[in-house]
Structures are given as C-alpha cells and as structure tokens.
Design an enzyme around this catalytic site. Structure first.
Site, PDB file in Angstrom:
ATOM      1  N   LYS A   9     -14.254 -17.653  26.442  1.00 41.57           N
ATOM      2  CA  LYS A   9     -14.716 -16.266  26.529  1.00 41.57           C
ATOM      3  C   LYS A   9     -16.234 -16.120  26.312  1.00 41.57           C
ATOM      4  O   LYS A   9     -16.900 -17.059  25.866  1.00 41.57           O
ATOM      5  CB  LYS A   9     -13.940 -15.434  25.492  1.00 41.57           C
ATOM      6  N   PHE A  57      -6.636  -1.382  22.065  1.00 40.29           N
ATOM      7  CA  PHE A  57      -7.770  -2.297  22.141  1.00 40.29           C
ATOM      8  C   PHE A  57      -8.188  -2.628  23.573  1.00 40.29           C
ATOM      9  O   PHE A  57      -9.171  -3.335  23.790  1.00 40.29           O
ATOM     10  CB  PHE A  57      -7.475  -3.590  21.363  1.00 40.29           C
ATOM     11  N   ARG A  85      -1.475 -23.200  23.145  1.00 39.01           N
ATOM     12  CA  ARG A  85      -1.394 -22.091  22.194  1.00 39.01           C
ATOM     13  C   ARG A  85      -1.455 -22.606  20.754  1.00 39.01           C
ATOM     14  O   ARG A  85      -2.035 -21.959  19.877  1.00 39.01           O
ATOM     15  CB  ARG A  85      -0.142 -21.246  22.449  1.00 39.01           C
ATOM     16  N   THR A  91      -4.091 -15.429  17.491  1.00 41.35           N
ATOM     17  CA  THR A  91      -5.024 -14.511  18.178  1.00 41.35           C
ATOM     18  C   THR A  91      -6.103 -14.002  17.231  1.00 41.35           C
ATOM     19  O   THR A  91      -7.274 -13.916  17.592  1.00 41.35           O
ATOM     20  CB  THR A  91      -4.231 -13.308  18.745  1.00 41.35           C
ATOM     21  N   ARG A 102      -9.638 -21.434  17.343  1.00 32.63           N
ATOM     22  CA  ARG A 102     -10.042 -20.107  16.860  1.00 32.63           C
ATOM     23  C   ARG A 102     -10.464 -20.132  15.389  1.00 32.63           C
ATOM     24  O   ARG A 102     -11.407 -19.443  15.000  1.00 32.63           O
ATOM     25  CB  ARG A 102      -8.919 -19.103  17.101  1.00 32.63           C
ATOM     26  N   ASN A 112     -12.593 -13.914  20.168  1.00 36.85           N
ATOM     27  CA  ASN A 112     -11.738 -14.992  19.676  1.00 36.85           C
ATOM     28  C   ASN A 112     -11.793 -16.252  20.541  1.00 36.85           C
ATOM     29  O   ASN A 112     -10.882 -17.057  20.551  1.00 36.85           O
ATOM     30  CB  ASN A 112     -10.302 -14.504  19.438  1.00 36.85           C
ATOM     31  N   HIS A 115      -8.733 -17.815  25.609  1.00 41.36           N
ATOM     32  CA  HIS A 115      -7.450 -17.221  26.016  1.00 41.36           C
ATOM     33  C   HIS A 115      -6.589 -18.353  26.573  1.00 41.36           C
ATOM     34  O   HIS A 115      -7.102 -19.256  27.221  1.00 41.36           O
ATOM     35  CB  HIS A 115      -7.667 -16.176  27.121  1.00 41.36           C
TER      36      HIS A 115
HETATM   37  P1  CMP Z   1      -6.066 -12.872  24.529  1.00 41.64           P
HETATM   38  O1  CMP Z   1      -5.183 -14.023  24.228  1.00 41.64           O
HETATM   39  O2  CMP Z   1      -7.144 -13.107  25.536  1.00 41.64           O
HETATM   40  O3  CMP Z   1      -5.180 -11.626  25.020  1.00 41.64           O
HETATM   41  C1  CMP Z   1      -5.557 -10.295  24.836  1.00 41.64           C
HETATM   42  C2  CMP Z   1      -6.773 -10.133  23.970  1.00 41.64           C
HETATM   43  O4  CMP Z   1      -6.957  -8.862  23.396  1.00 41.64           O
HETATM   44  C3  CMP Z   1      -6.627 -11.061  22.782  1.00 41.64           C
HETATM   45  O5  CMP Z   1      -6.766 -12.396  23.183  1.00 41.64           O
HETATM   46  C4  CMP Z   1      -7.725 -10.520  21.863  1.00 41.64           C
HETATM   47  O6  CMP Z   1      -8.994 -11.093  22.104  1.00 41.64           O
HETATM   48  C5  CMP Z   1      -7.796  -9.032  22.249  1.00 41.64           C
HETATM   49  N1  CMP Z   1      -7.340  -8.156  21.160  1.00 41.64           N
HETATM   50  C6  CMP Z   1      -8.071  -7.231  20.528  1.00 41.64           C
HETATM   51  N2  CMP Z   1      -7.355  -6.595  19.599  1.00 41.64           N
HETATM   52  C7  CMP Z   1      -6.113  -7.120  19.630  1.00 41.64           C
HETATM   53  C8  CMP Z   1      -4.907  -6.881  18.885  1.00 41.64           C
HETATM   54  N3  CMP Z   1      -4.847  -5.944  17.927  1.00 41.64           N
HETATM   55  N4  CMP Z   1      -3.819  -7.629  19.183  1.00 41.64           N
HETATM   56  C9  CMP Z   1      -3.864  -8.565  20.161  1.00 41.64           C
HETATM   57  N5  CMP Z   1      -4.982  -8.830  20.906  1.00 41.64           N
HETATM   58  C10 CMP Z   1      -6.092  -8.126  20.624  1.00 41.64           C
END
Ligand code: CMP
Length: 138
Positions: A9, A57, A85, A91, A102, A112, A115
């Site tokens: 990212k 979000f 994962r 996450t 992460r 973060n 993905h």
């Molecule tokens: P990603 O795995 O790319 O999928 C969705 C993204 O939303 C997640 O990583 C986070 O970077 C972002 N995000 C922001 N807030 C939240 C939240 N509360 N729960 C899950 N994902 C979030």
C-alpha cells in the site's frame, strides 16, 4: 499450488520499504510471480473494495489507497491465500502478532502496509482485476 493477490500500500511505497516487505514474503516461501507498481484511480479503488462500500471507513480507506503508488503482486505457493494472511498479521497492527508484516511495518489500520485476498473467490477476482495471463510468470 495456489495464488493470491497482494497489494503493497501507499504507506509502504512512501517509506521506500517495498523491498523489505518483499523480503518477508520471500523468506516465508511465497514466490512473487507477478508484480507491478501502479497508481490506483478513485474509480479503481472503489471497485476493488466494493464489498466494503457501506462501511464507515470506506471513504478514508479509498483516499488512503489513492494517496500514492501501490505495488500489486501475484504470490504463489502452497495454501498461498491462508499463508499470506498469516504472515501479514491482523488487519489492525495493534493486535498483529510479532514477526508479521503488519506488526513490523504497519502504522495504523488504514496505513496497514499490505492487502491480501481473503478467499479463493476473492483471489481469482482480485488477480484478474490487475493482471492478464502474460503478466504472471510462475
Ligand atoms: P484490507 O485488507 O486492504 O481491506 C480493507 C481495508 O480497510 C483494510 O485492509 C484496512 O486497511 C481498512 N480499514 C480501515 N478501517 C477498518 C476497520 N475498522 N476494519 C477493517 N478494515 C479497516
């Protein structure tokens, strides 16, 4: 053998740590069989993450994803989806396990660092979203 879609990212491209992330991916035994550095448009980011469209979000997440270049990747290995994962970690980096990407590099839940696809169906859709067959070389 299985394939998954990874995105390094904007928070990582900005800090010039894409190689450090790739080193963790390769050290874990996953092979990077497709990779390109691109800048997502807002439309692409919204389409890619459309399953999150109703989440609070969503707008800030889309803005974060278009704030700079990303590196999209196809990773290959045994149980690649689950394996990636595991090495990404949770996450929310605040609760990610030691030694995960992460925990090591992420700054916040929005910044973060990476993905990864969360299911075989998602992996197929997400790989096709960014790559054609000639761009994946196993
Ligand atoms: P990603 O795995 O790319 O999928 C969705 C993204 O939303 C997640 O990583 C986070 O970077 C972002 N995000 C922001 N807030 C939240 C939240 N509360 N729960 C899950 N994902 C979030």
């Amino acid at each position: 053998m299985e394939r998954t879609l990874s995105i390094i990212k904007p928070d990582a491209t900005e800090r010039n740590i894409t190689g450090l992330v790739n080193a963790m991916i390769e050290a874990a035994g996953l092979r990077i069989v497709g990779q390109k550095r691109i800048r997502l448009t807002q439309e692409q980011a919204e389409e890619f993450y459309k399953e999150h469209k109703e989440k609070v979000f969503f707008p800030s997440m889309v803005q974060q994803m278009i704030s700079g270049p990303v590196v999209v990747q196809v990773l290959e290995g045994e149980n690649a989806i689950k394996h990636y994962r595991e090495i990404m970690g949770a996450t929310n980096p605040a609760v990610a396990e030691e030694g995960t990407i992460r925990k090591t590099y992420a700054l916040s839940i929005d910044k973060n660092t990476v993905h990864g696809s969360d299911s075989p169906e998602a992996a197929a859709r997400e790989i096709e979203f960014f790559f054609n067959h000639t761009e994946i070389v196993g």
